[in-house]
Enzyme design. Structure first.
Site, PDB file in Angstrom:
ATOM      1  N   GLY A 152       0.832  -1.202   0.000  1.00 50.39           N
ATOM      2  CA  GLY A 152       0.000   0.000   0.000  1.00 50.39           C
ATOM      3  C   GLY A 152       0.861   1.244   0.000  1.00 50.39           C
ATOM      4  O   GLY A 152       0.488   2.283   0.561  1.00 50.39           O
ATOM      5  N   GLY A 153       2.016   1.143  -0.622  1.00 54.44           N
ATOM      6  CA  GLY A 153       3.016   2.217  -0.556  1.00 54.44           C
ATOM      7  C   GLY A 153       2.652   3.496  -1.255  1.00 54.44           C
ATOM      8  O   GLY A 153       3.340   4.513  -1.077  1.00 54.44           O
ATOM      9  N   TYR A 164     -14.209  -6.140   8.817  1.00 53.61           N
ATOM     10  CA  TYR A 164     -12.905  -5.468   8.791  1.00 53.61           C
ATOM     11  C   TYR A 164     -12.238  -5.552  10.157  1.00 53.61           C
ATOM     12  O   TYR A 164     -11.038  -5.835  10.272  1.00 53.61           O
ATOM     13  CB  TYR A 164     -13.094  -4.007   8.380  1.00 53.61           C
ATOM     14  CG  TYR A 164     -11.841  -3.173   8.430  1.00 53.61           C
ATOM     15  CD1 TYR A 164     -10.884  -3.267   7.423  1.00 53.61           C
ATOM     16  CD2 TYR A 164     -11.613  -2.276   9.474  1.00 53.61           C
ATOM     17  CE1 TYR A 164      -9.728  -2.494   7.464  1.00 53.61           C
ATOM     18  CE2 TYR A 164     -10.476  -1.500   9.519  1.00 53.61           C
ATOM     19  CZ  TYR A 164      -9.535  -1.619   8.509  1.00 53.61           C
ATOM     20  OH  TYR A 164      -8.389  -0.853   8.559  1.00 53.61           O
ATOM     21  N   PRO A 172      -3.354   2.966  14.920  1.00 49.22           N
ATOM     22  CA  PRO A 172      -3.628   4.396  14.868  1.00 49.22           C
ATOM     23  C   PRO A 172      -5.127   4.676  14.987  1.00 49.22           C
ATOM     24  O   PRO A 172      -5.960   3.815  14.695  1.00 49.22           O
ATOM     25  CB  PRO A 172      -3.122   4.794  13.481  1.00 49.22           C
ATOM     26  CG  PRO A 172      -3.375   3.577  12.651  1.00 49.22           C
ATOM     27  CD  PRO A 172      -3.213   2.387  13.578  1.00 49.22           C
TER      28      PRO A 172
END
Length: 304
Positions: A11-12, A128, A155
């Site tokens: 996912g860069g 999820y 996060p």
């Protein structure tokens, strides 16, 4: 020292991954993380030594509710593939991104890591939530059996430059930004789901990128690290900041008949503060202003 030419960021090119330091950030078209052989082949060919796993199938309240199975399957499979491929390749260290969605719906606030397995995630996103919760189990099992150094970061709500602004799948801040833009362009009301009273902690993606860089260098604890600023903001506060950044003077309408998610999700960031008392989080007004300015300048190519 880390050789950043051998860091693979899944996912860069996304919201978080784009802010992490490292050379290898292939798109999903270049490496399909749902395919183990592709993932392993890429890592072997590029002699990957470090992995930051940011890739995920993510969405807002609406898409989470509608695609519970898809979200569970794809997030589980990506994580299983990348961790197993990292084991085979002898990766020196991994940082995996989790989410506050892993916590039980009836958790006591602030959210603490010892509560993760004490109940079901919120019904609106349990697919999820459970998949991301299993990231910690996957990491723990591979630590215990294979001695791998895998650390996890949890996060709070992340927003910022390069976000997903698709109104069907975006999180709250990017969704509000796109809606406000359209309301201004079309001279219509700015419609907001819910009553605006739900509260969230918001983390600027540039801040999280710096924290992940530090974790790759210095954080080796098996305990997932919760990261959040010491501030909750009601959705209505974010709306006010967004309308100000857009110089939007039209009407704002709150639709209480629409889903509004959990009322609060404050988290306990005391461990992070103890480890990094010097870290300065970007205030919400500054982060939103920078994000809206970028959105306006890049509207034609933003993900929408």
């Amino acid at each position: 020292m880390i050789d950043y030419d051998k860091v693979f960021i899944t996912g860069g090119n996304g919201l978080v991954g784009s802010c992490v330091t490292g050379k290898h950030r292939p798109s999903s078209k270049e490496v399909n993380l749902l395919n183990y052989e592709e993932t392993l082949s890429y890592m072997q060919e590029n002699k990957i030594e470090y992995v930051v796993h940011c890739a995920a199938r993510v969405g807002g309240v609406k898409e989470n509710m509608e695609k519970l199975g898809e979200f569970f399957y794809e997030n589980m499979l990506m994580t299983l593939n990348i961790i197993e491929a990292s084991r085979v390749c002898g990766v020196k260290k991994m940082v995996c991104l989790q989410s506050t969605c892993i916590f039980p719906d009836d958790a006591t606030y602030p959210l603490t890591t010892d509560q993760i397995y004490k109940g079901e995630p919120h019904p609106s996103n349990y697919g999820y939530g459970y998949a991301k919760r299993m990231t910690e189990i996957n990491a723990r099992a591979y630590r215990d059996q294979y001695g791998m150094n895998i650390v996890n970061v949890i996060p709070c709500n992340v927003y910022g430059i390069g976000d997903n602004y698709n109104l069907e799948s975006s999180h709250v801040i990017p969704g509000l930004i796109h809606k406000c833009h359209l309301a201004k362009q079309n001279n219509t009301n700015f419609e907001v789901w819910g009553d605006g009273l739900a509260q969230r902690e918001f983390l600027y993606n540039k801040d999280l990128g710096k924290i992940i860089d530090w974790m790759l260098l210095e954080y080796d604890s098996p305990e997932s690290l919760i990261v959040s600023p010491d501030m909750e903001h009601a959705i209505v506060e974010a709306v006010v900041l967004i309308t100000k950044a857009f110089d939007f003077s039209g009407s704002v309408e709150y639709d209480s008949s629409k889903p509004k998610g959990q009322h609060r999700k404050p988290s306990d960031n005391s461990k992070f503060k103890e480890l990094r008392p010097d870290f300065d989080f970007t205030p919400l007004n500054i982060g939103i202003k920078e994000t809206v300015d970028w959105f306006n300048a890049n509207y034609k190519k933003v993900r929408k």
